[in-house]
Design a protein around this motif. Structure first.
Motif, mmCIF file in Angstrom:
data_model
loop_
_atom_site.group_PDB
_atom_site.id
_atom_site.type_symbol
_atom_site.label_atom_id
_atom_site.label_comp_id
_atom_site.label_asym_id
_atom_site.label_seq_id
_atom_site.Cartn_x
_atom_site.Cartn_y
_atom_site.Cartn_z
ATOM 1 N N TYR A 112 1.854 9.732 1.729
ATOM 2 C CA TYR A 112 1.805 9.283 3.144
ATOM 3 C C TYR A 112 0.445 7.868 2.867
ATOM 4 O O TYR A 112 0.363 6.905 2.933
ATOM 5 N N LEU A 142 0.459 5.453 0.010
ATOM 6 C CA LEU A 142 1.736 4.248 0.596
ATOM 7 C C LEU A 142 1.055 3.268 2.023
ATOM 8 O O LEU A 142 1.003 2.837 1.756
ATOM 9 N N ASN A 143 -0.165 4.730 2.496
ATOM 10 C CA ASN A 143 -0.791 3.630 3.586
ATOM 11 C C ASN A 143 -1.351 2.283 3.234
ATOM 12 O O ASN A 143 -1.723 1.540 3.063
ATOM 13 N N THR A 175 0.210 -0.235 1.452
ATOM 14 C CA THR A 175 0.826 -1.586 3.192
ATOM 15 C C THR A 175 0.055 -2.780 3.469
ATOM 16 O O THR A 175 0.043 -3.647 3.907
ATOM 17 N N SER A 216 2.750 -6.653 0.024
ATOM 18 C CA SER A 216 3.405 -5.134 0.651
ATOM 19 C C SER A 216 3.952 -5.984 1.298
ATOM 20 O O SER A 216 4.743 -5.490 2.466
ATOM 21 N N ARG A 232 11.029 0.001 2.125
ATOM 22 C CA ARG A 232 11.282 0.040 3.148
ATOM 23 C C ARG A 232 11.377 1.761 3.764
ATOM 24 O O ARG A 232 10.196 2.332 4.717
ATOM 25 N N ASN A 245 9.096 4.035 2.417
ATOM 26 C CA ASN A 245 8.535 4.570 3.632
ATOM 27 C C ASN A 245 8.807 5.194 4.452
ATOM 28 O O ASN A 245 8.298 5.872 5.132
ATOM 29 N N SER A 253 6.474 9.006 6.008
ATOM 30 C CA SER A 253 6.239 8.895 7.529
ATOM 31 C C SER A 253 6.915 10.077 7.874
ATOM 32 O O SER A 253 6.353 10.272 8.735
#
Length: 307
Positions: A243, A246-247, A250, A255, A263, A266, A270
């Motif tokens: 997570y 991935l954050n 972004t 991104s 997406r 993602n 999340s």
């Protein structure tokens, strides 16, 4: 095909997030009731209350957004609704991640027995200054959200060139500096979180080995509790690292143009983190775990009596 996958992921995430909504409301309510009844609250309970409220708002916002997408498909094409959702989500998400980081640091300095001056300083000052630290988390999240909004304002105009004092200024330079600032802030949070959790795992493992060495061959409840806490910390890292990574991505320029496959991934990651970690909090907190068991037992008895 990708569109179908994306909407399927949204539907599954909405159902899972509804469970997470109830779980985080439970965390916030139990901690608030304890606070009111005892007229005092421990440092960890205050952070857990903040985490519960933040995630409750996040998951509620997400469910509302998915509802809008399914009820009004043109919402995705609108400019204002996704922008408002992104603004609120970024702020709440950053808040939640910083609160969790603060919680892990608190657990780390309380449980570990390191004698380094930094640890001793944190042990003395962390609890008394908790209110300021919580406020600092909110302020850092506000700054992060502001920088993210500025980044998104620049990125849709990749070819735009501004003339300043007779020279040309490429907008990519501004977007790159903003992206680097955001990545550095998130990376700092990631390092603090992973380091404190890893030290906590190391300390718990040493305690377990020491207890097993002193034990007379019997598996005592204290050892079992330490092993359970160790496993839950490992599970937290397994949920948190994907997570957080991935954050980080972004905030990178490309991104913005994520395809539906990315997406969907993602959305799934999340959901796993937000709901999974909230359940882990209940499992690791004695009072929350006891209250949850009581509620589940009462519901079970009610169903049996109604039959």
């Amino acid at each position: 095909m990708l569109q179908r996958l994306y909407f399927s992921a949204l539907g599954v995430a909405a159902i899972s997030n509804f469970v997470g909504l109830i779980v985080n409301l439970f965390i916030a309510v139990i901690n608030y009731k304890t606070w009111v009844q005892s007229h005092r609250s421990s440092s960890s309970d205050r952070i857990l209350f903040s985490v519960g409220i933040t995630r409750f708002l996040m998951l509620g916002l997400y469910i509302l957004y998915v509802f809008c997408l399914f009820m009004a498909p043109n919402t995705e094409r609108s400019v204002y609704v996704p922008a408002a959702f992104m603004l609120c989500w970024t702020f709440l998400d950053s808040n939640g991640l910083w609160f969790v980081t603060l919680l892990n640091v608190l657990y780390c300095v309380r449980i570990t027995d390191f004698q380094h001056p930094v640890f001793l300083l944190l042990k003395r000052n962390l609890s008394p200054k908790l209110s300021r630290l919580l406020l600092a988390c909110v302020l850092v999240s506000a700054v992060t959200t502001f920088l993210h909004v500025m980044l998104l304002q620049i990125l849709p105009l990749p070819e735009f060139v501004i003339r300043r004092n007779g020279t040309e200024f490429d907008a990519h330079e501004g977007s790159l500096s903003l992206a680097i600032s955001l990545v550095l802030i998130s990376f700092l949070r990631f390092i603090i979180n992973v380091t404190s959790t890893s030290l906590l795992i190391h300390s718990l493992r040493r305690h377990i080995q020491k207890m097993q060495g002193n034990a007379s061959g019997f598996w005592n409840p204290q050892t079992e509790a330490h092993v359970g806490a160790l496993k839950l910390m490992v599970y937290f890292l397994l949920l948190y690292i994907p997570y957080a990574v991935l954050n980080l991505f972004t905030y990178l320029p490309y991104s913005v143009a994520m395809d539906l496959g990315v997406r969907s991934l993602n959305t799934i990651i999340s959901t796993l983190y937000l709901v999974g970690h909230s359940l882990l909090i209940i499992l690791t907190h004695p009072r929350l775990k006891t209250k949850a068991k009581k509620i589940l037992c009462c519901n079970k008895l009610w169903h049996i009596s109604s039959k």
